[in-house]
Design a protein around this motif. Structure first.
Motif, PDB file in Angstrom:
ATOM      1  N   ARG A 133       0.853  -1.196   0.000  1.00 42.71           N
ATOM      2  CA  ARG A 133       0.000   0.000   0.000  1.00 42.71           C
ATOM      3  C   ARG A 133       0.879   1.233   0.000  1.00 42.71           C
ATOM      4  O   ARG A 133       1.810   1.359   0.786  1.00 42.71           O
ATOM      5  CB  ARG A 133      -0.904  -0.012   1.220  1.00 42.71           C
ATOM      6  CG  ARG A 133      -1.924  -1.135   1.135  1.00 42.71           C
ATOM      7  CD  ARG A 133      -2.791  -1.204   2.349  1.00 42.71           C
ATOM      8  NE  ARG A 133      -3.369   0.097   2.659  1.00 42.71           N
ATOM      9  CZ  ARG A 133      -4.460   0.276   3.384  1.00 42.71           C
ATOM     10  NH1 ARG A 133      -5.082  -0.777   3.893  1.00 42.71           N
ATOM     11  NH2 ARG A 133      -4.929   1.459   3.626  1.00 42.71           N
ATOM     12  N   LYS A 135       1.179   5.561  -0.112  1.00 38.91           N
ATOM     13  CA  LYS A 135       0.500   6.816   0.211  1.00 38.91           C
ATOM     14  C   LYS A 135       0.944   7.886  -0.766  1.00 38.91           C
ATOM     15  O   LYS A 135       2.054   7.879  -1.261  1.00 38.91           O
ATOM     16  CB  LYS A 135       0.857   7.265   1.628  1.00 38.91           C
ATOM     17  CG  LYS A 135       0.175   6.479   2.705  1.00 38.91           C
ATOM     18  CD  LYS A 135       0.458   7.113   4.041  1.00 38.91           C
ATOM     19  CE  LYS A 135      -0.314   6.423   5.129  1.00 38.91           C
ATOM     20  NZ  LYS A 135      -0.103   7.083   6.406  1.00 38.91           N
ATOM     21  N   SER A 143      -2.440  13.148   3.374  1.00 40.71           N
ATOM     22  CA  SER A 143      -1.855  11.872   2.970  1.00 40.71           C
ATOM     23  C   SER A 143      -2.990  10.858   2.811  1.00 40.71           C
ATOM     24  O   SER A 143      -3.767  10.618   3.738  1.00 40.71           O
ATOM     25  CB  SER A 143      -0.883  11.407   4.046  1.00 40.71           C
ATOM     26  OG  SER A 143      -0.273  10.213   3.689  1.00 40.71           O
ATOM     27  N   PHE A 145      -4.098   6.899   0.845  1.00 36.76           N
ATOM     28  CA  PHE A 145      -3.609   5.695   0.173  1.00 36.76           C
ATOM     29  C   PHE A 145      -4.013   5.734  -1.286  1.00 36.76           C
ATOM     30  O   PHE A 145      -5.093   6.211  -1.638  1.00 36.76           O
ATOM     31  CB  PHE A 145      -4.185   4.440   0.851  1.00 36.76           C
ATOM     32  CG  PHE A 145      -3.546   4.157   2.188  1.00 36.76           C
ATOM     33  CD1 PHE A 145      -2.279   3.603   2.258  1.00 36.76           C
ATOM     34  CD2 PHE A 145      -4.216   4.434   3.370  1.00 36.76           C
ATOM     35  CE1 PHE A 145      -1.696   3.338   3.467  1.00 36.76           C
ATOM     36  CE2 PHE A 145      -3.638   4.174   4.589  1.00 36.76           C
ATOM     37  CZ  PHE A 145      -2.365   3.618   4.643  1.00 36.76           C
TER      38      PHE A 145
END
Length: 166
Positions: A133, A135, A143, A145
């Motif tokens: 994952r 960001k 921020s 994902f």
């Protein structure tokens, strides 16, 4: 008294360093001549053994020759057209070599930048393909994902960079 004597001896010892303009040539009979003045006009360059570091012209008129001082064109040869043309050609050739060196340096700099961009793009693509994952920052500076659509868009952008730079 002692520092004065030491200073005087030091100055006397350094006096030869200040002697400049020493000429050494062979005269017409083959005898060596040493002088602080340049040789007379009748001495050829082959007969001159040593010139001072900052020497005046070899055939410069001496102050003791009033006719040479009055008419300096007789003692100093004018540069010929061929030698002047050769000097101009040599200068142009040197400028062309300098330009070629500069172009080669510029090309090497561009190639190094492309190689660095290629390496960065490949590392970024490897991170995107790792499945972890990631960001990123949105328009508000938060921020968030990356979703699958953003991941695919970034992947296609990086692949384009790899195609152009690698």
């Amino acid at each position: 008294m002692r520092p004065v004597l030491t200073s005087a001896l030091l100055l006397i010892g350094l006096m030869p360093l200040f002697a400049s303009g020493q000429w050494h040539w062979l005269d017409k009979s083959g005898r060596p001549v040493f002088s602080d003045l340049p040789p007379p006009p009748g001495i050829s360059d082959a007969q001159i053994i040593k010139r001072p570091e900052r020497s005046p012209e070899v055939n410069a008129p001496s102050p003791s020759d009033p006719q040479a001082v009055a008419n300096p064109s007789q003692t100093r040869p004018a540069p010929s057209g061929a030698s002047l043309e050769a000097a101009v050609k040599q200068k142009r050739a040197e400028e062309e070599r300098q330009q070629a060196r500069q172009n080669a340096q510029d090309a090497a700099r561009v190639a190094a930048a492309k190689a660095e961009n290629c390496n960065r793009a490949r590392r970024s693509l490897a991170i995107l393909n790792s499945g972890s994952r990631l960001k990123t920052m949105n328009e508000q500076g938060e921020s968030v994902f990356m979703d699958d659509a953003a991941r695919r868009a970034e992947q296609s952008r990086i692949e384009e960079v790899i195609r152009s730079d690698c």
